[in-house]
Design a protein around this motif. Structure first.
Motif, PDB file in Angstrom:
ATOM      1  N   CYS A 106      45.928 147.495 -46.708  1.00  0.00           N
ATOM      2  CA  CYS A 106      46.627 146.616 -47.541  1.00  0.00           C
ATOM      3  C   CYS A 106      45.682 145.600 -48.252  1.00  0.00           C
ATOM      4  N   GLY A 107      44.489 145.073 -47.829  1.00  0.00           N
ATOM      5  CA  GLY A 107      43.812 144.103 -48.497  1.00  0.00           C
ATOM      6  C   GLY A 107      44.318 142.759 -48.037  1.00  0.00           C
ATOM      7  N   LYS A 108      45.499 142.385 -47.456  1.00  0.00           N
ATOM      8  CA  LYS A 108      46.070 141.323 -47.261  1.00  0.00           C
ATOM      9  C   LYS A 108      46.108 140.773 -45.782  1.00  0.00           C
ATOM     10  N   CYS A 109      46.035 141.649 -44.922  1.00  0.00           N
ATOM     11  CA  CYS A 109      46.517 141.035 -43.493  1.00  0.00           C
ATOM     12  C   CYS A 109      45.080 140.517 -42.778  1.00  0.00           C
ATOM     13  N   CYS A 112      42.178 143.085 -42.771  1.00  0.00           N
ATOM     14  CA  CYS A 112      41.650 143.505 -44.000  1.00  0.00           C
ATOM     15  C   CYS A 112      40.768 142.162 -44.352  1.00  0.00           C
ATOM     16  N   CYS A 120      43.721 147.800 -40.233  1.00  0.00           N
ATOM     17  CA  CYS A 120      44.641 147.237 -41.082  1.00  0.00           C
ATOM     18  C   CYS A 120      45.949 147.094 -40.397  1.00  0.00           C
ATOM     19  N   GLU A 121      46.720 145.970 -40.327  1.00  0.00           N
ATOM     20  CA  GLU A 121      48.090 145.816 -39.844  1.00  0.00           C
ATOM     21  C   GLU A 121      48.938 146.839 -40.255  1.00  0.00           C
TER      22      GLU A 121
HETATM   23 ZN    ZN Z   1      45.643 145.235 -43.953  1.00  0.00          ZN
END
Ligand code: ZN
Ligand code: ZN
Length: 359
Positions: A106-109, A112, A120-121
């Protein structure tokens, strides 16, 4: 690209046991996306488990649901770029050959953002959620969060199909981190275990012993560089490993068979303060005397998941032959014969290792 047909052939998963070969709309490249024409897609043990209705995938028995259906399965695919959307990151061209990582982070958790994207969550994986449909189809979309790698044009597809599984093998070897003073026992030499033999060989352990119930697989492990192979169905492997190590046991035990008995076997043959590396996914909970880990042996227990930061090395090592691949992709079937392909992958019929579908 006007030569991309409106619809394509795809295998679509609707429910456990309900997979259908259908004509569906061909995906097109949006912002940051690419479309690949799929050359081939390997069948993973995880794909077989999904077809057979593993509770952890379908949200049964009170477990959280992982699959978002209807979904096109397949995360072990290789294909060529036929369409590039606007603002794609990286220097990609039409015709480039690509193998992406299976995870689409996701790039956001928290994971990441700290570089641990494989945990990744959100944890979308190609072929398990319908926002990241997989490669058991004529075309597949590489979404903007995906992690694609360039595959050499001259690499035979039988080798290229092993990039994803062998990258998982490499991560396992990295976790095991053997030195040239360690006696390493590797339990289970299916496709992933055979990749580990190659990866372990590169680290030159003192002794590399492969275990499997299947003699054909053991012969392959020997050919790929295991120093010794043993069949636990035919001999007392715990005693043998202890005899080979002055009664102490192995320094590192890698459990890659997925059989609960292999866990007990490892706890029995590992030396005190050894490193137990768990790679497999089990069909049901495993029961052992947990106090072996604390009171009796003070073990280091390590888990392994996916294949972070491994693809570049593995593409190189498959290419230069230091991760042997000979005969591992043993069977290829057209997508229309997906049922036969899944059956071979599930049963190991006709001494099959890795089975691939060709759309
Ligand atoms: Zn993530
Ligand atoms: Zn896989």
């Amino acid at each position: 690209m006007s030569n991309i047909p409106k619809t394509m052939k795809a295998l679509v998963a609707y429910a456990p046991g309900d997979y259908r070969l259908e004509q569906v709309e061909t995906p097109r490249a949006g912002e940051g996306e690419m479309i690949l024409k799929v050359e081939a897609c390997g069948i993973c043990a995880g794909d077989v488990k999904a077809l057979h209705g593993a509770p952890s995938f379908w949200g049964l028995d009170g477990q959280a649901k992982y699959i978002k259906e209807p979904v096109i399965p397949g995360h072990e695919f290789v294909g060529k770029v036929v369409e590039i959307g606007p603002n794609v990151e990286g220097d990609w061209k039409i015709g480039d050959r690509i193998c992406p990582e299976q995870i689409v982070p996701c790039g956001k958790c928290m994971f990441c953002k700290s570089g641990r994207y494989w945990m990744c969550e959100k944890h979308d994986l190609f072929g398990f959620q319908n926002n990241v449909n997989g490669g058991m189809a004529e075309y597949v979309r590489i979404t903007k969060e995906a992690r694609p790698y360039k595959v050499p044009d001259d690499m035979p597809i039988e080798q290229a199909l092993l990039i994803e599984p062998y990258s998982c093998s490499k991560h396992c070897v990295d976790r095991a981190a053997p030195t040239n003073e360690d006696v390493v026992v590797l339990s289970g030499v299916g496709t992933l275990g055979l990749g580990m033999v190659g990866g372990l060989r590169k680290r030159n352990p003192k002794l590399l012993i492969a275990l499997d119930m299947n003699d054909v697989r053991l012969a392959k492990a020997k050919a790929f560089g295991a120093d010794m192979v043993m069949n636990p169905g035919k001999e007392d492997v715990v005693k043998k490993v202890k005899d080979l190590t002055g009664g102490y046991g192995c320094d590192i035990y890698i459990e890659a068979s997925g059989h609960p008995s292999s866990v007990q076997q490892g706890l029995d043959m590992i030396r005190k303060m050894g490193r137990f590396v768990e790679f497999s996914v089990f069909g049901s909970p495993v029961t052992v005397d947990w106090s072996i880990i604390s009171d009796r042996k003070e073990l280091d227990l390590l888990g392994v998941h996916l294949s972070p930061y491994s693809y570049d090395s593995v593409i190189q090592w498959i290419g230069d032959g230091t991760m042997p691949t000979d005969g591992v992709v043993s069977h290829k079937f057209p997508l229309e014969q997906w049922q036969t392909g899944f059956e071979y992958a599930a049963t190991g019929k006709d001494n099959s290792f890795k089975v691939a579908l060709i759309p």
